[in-house]
Scaffold this motif. Structure first.
Motif, PDB file in Angstrom:
ATOM      1  N   GLU A   5      40.198  39.505  37.896  1.00 24.22           N
ATOM      2  CA  GLU A   5      40.631  40.596  38.763  1.00 24.22           C
ATOM      3  C   GLU A   5      39.599  41.715  38.721  1.00 24.22           C
ATOM      4  N   CYS A  88      48.298  45.661  51.513  1.00 24.29           N
ATOM      5  CA  CYS A  88      48.056  44.579  50.549  1.00 24.29           C
ATOM      6  C   CYS A  88      47.769  43.276  51.305  1.00 24.29           C
ATOM      7  N   ARG A 115      45.886  37.482  44.704  1.00 24.42           N
ATOM      8  CA  ARG A 115      46.874  38.570  44.640  1.00 24.42           C
ATOM      9  C   ARG A 115      46.146  39.875  44.882  1.00 24.42           C
ATOM     10  N   GLN A 117      46.706  43.997  44.926  1.00 24.36           N
ATOM     11  CA  GLN A 117      47.629  45.024  44.457  1.00 24.36           C
ATOM     12  C   GLN A 117      47.065  46.402  44.819  1.00 24.36           C
ATOM     13  N   ARG A 125      53.393  51.139  43.068  1.00 23.16           N
ATOM     14  CA  ARG A 125      52.368  50.204  43.525  1.00 23.16           C
ATOM     15  C   ARG A 125      53.059  49.071  44.285  1.00 23.16           C
ATOM     16  N   TRP A 127      52.169  44.801  45.870  1.00 21.36           N
ATOM     17  CA  TRP A 127      51.203  43.696  45.873  1.00 21.36           C
ATOM     18  C   TRP A 127      51.662  42.571  46.802  1.00 21.36           C
ATOM     19  N   GLU A 129      50.916  38.290  47.070  1.00 18.98           N
ATOM     20  CA  GLU A 129      50.365  37.149  46.326  1.00 18.98           C
ATOM     21  C   GLU A 129      50.770  35.871  47.043  1.00 18.98           C
TER      22      GLU A 129
END
Lengths: 132, 132, 132, 132, 132, 132
Positions: A5, A88, A115, A117, A125, A127, A129
């Motif tokens: 990430e 996102c 994913r 985010q 937050r 996200w 995915e």
């Protein structure tokens, strides 16, 4: 499953039309700290999920047209509500296209999942995915 | 899968009976920073997983009876060991009930999954995650 | 010297006129996570620097007129460049006035210093700190 | 699914042979902040996923031979490229062995899954996650 | 006093000779997350402490020769013990020189103070702070 | 001025008598993440502010009698209100005594200042800082 990430960020203005948004209906803005995660079942011969340099460049290339912009003015978002969740998905779609199109190199072809985010503050937050 | 997550916190006292808990058998306490994540397969017409305002209120309503309390004194926890894991499940159950009961609005009905995470320090956290 | 610090945040739009700002000259936005620190040489009889409840309310009252706004439209900022540094000072001035005016209670009268810090991303922040 | 996660860290030197690594081909180093997550479908009679004390010890025991070392000199990594992803798997394998071997107590036998995450900076991390 | 702070990072190998360093006497490494803070008594006409773009470039220019290196091999550090504290001072000296030499623009000339902070893990950091 | 800072934490119960504390008058608790910073004008011959190992041990020794305790039961706090600010000073006093008493080694004798910071949640912290 392995994942790597990387983090980047954008600073944008937008408004969120719709009663549900309350005071966020007016023109305001956000810093979105963006984490993009790349998943693969196995590592490549170099012990990597994906070339991090290429992944970082691909993320930056997707974020660049949004950064320091008023999203309400961007033709690609006309008629859309640019919620954190929506953004996102927007970044996810860009990365998925980059992966399939070869911009992430050979490793991008093997990715199982992505994913994306977006952190909008220290208390919220969102996200998205999905498998590739 | 989309998700949105909001953060709140509680400051509680409790004791953890059982040899496995060592020094935590005595009366002590914790700040639990609580992250509640709401998952949905698709966004609603406003581009949202769930109304964040309602979700934040629902989380606060579940945490309020615990905040600034000695959990050992709460009837609902009589005979229970209020580990971090157990409390994750307690908050999860409250949010699940709120979602199904309509307290999160229409979006709450569409939720696919919830995750509740409690951070007990800068080096330890627990979570519970399940489909709705 | 003792200090206590509380955190809040705002989400705003603005533009930053002036060549030095490069792409930030256009209308964009930011989430500012705001840390307000209150300093005192000695604690009061309750062992406090200041009543945290009052301090939190005072900070929220100063931030509320900015939150979810386009700062370019606010009369009080007409002709001003609303940089992160400038906004630190703006919040500082509001808190200083609140302290001197009694909105922070007796503890507010004893404060030696304030510091207001705005985090604009995971890689940049600014602050203003001065004696009262 | 329940989970608990504990944090530790190591400070190591290594080099990453292979053109894809660019400047990281030379001898350099990293602080890896390590998060180990333990998953179980149900809690035990004490309300736990696993004995956190044993889990923390098991993680420390796996990290100790790497900490303050040049990984290029360790026989067990001869011929391997010690990427962040690779090291996630290495720590995962150690924890899986500890769980199956009884070093995590009875709770270790019930674990459904492990996840090992290595943060290499404030902008990059990797993880490996698999059922046990 | 106003301040702005920017963040960058380096990944280095080094050894720390001297009994006091225990296991860190051997060749190991670290990720140093670097925060550079620039202080000024007053803002300039643009509402800035310093041009953040120039400050970020100056910091990157100082870090670049260290990044992905074994500090034990760098001639400039021969005979030095490259502790976290020492490296804070090294980066500080570079930034001070940049400020006085004009690399931070006009704003750099007005700076009252600098602070350089290196985070070596989630539990330890060091800094050096001095007037210019 | 140079500084090094190390982090530890405690989990305690307490009550805060006095109307100003509102709901915190009842028995509740907190996780305090504790940052202890050690300041010196110059580095020693090893390039250090203080021996970090000794500093970490000294901090742990001061925190150990508080950890997993109900502070209301500790004789040393009888008649005291154990606010976050008060506890900062308590830990500061312990470290100051350790420094002057030689428990931090030679480096401890040279320290110019200490700062002790307690984070009680993701939105509030306090600290005490004074010359030695």
């Amino acid at each position: 499953m392995f994942a790597v990430e990387v983090r980047d960020h954008i600073m944008i203005a937008h408004s969120l039309p719709g009663e549900v948004f309350g005071p966020a209906q007016g023109l305001h803005g956000a810093t979105f700290v963006v984490d993009a995660a790349f998943f693969a079942e196995e590592l490549d011969a170099d012990g990597l999920v994906v070339d991090i340099g290429l992944a970082t460049q691909a993320l930056a290339a997707i974020l660049q047209p949004l950064n320091y912009k008023n999203l309400d003015d961007l033709p690609e978002f006309a008629g859309k509500t640019t919620t954190t969740e929506f953004l996102c998905r927007h970044v996810f779609d860009g990365l998925a296209k980059a992966a399939r199109g070869g911009a992430l190199g050979q490793g991008g072809m093997r990715l199982a999942k992505l994913r994306v985010q977006l952190h909008e503050s220290h208390t919220a937050r969102a996200w998205y995915e999905a498998p590739l």
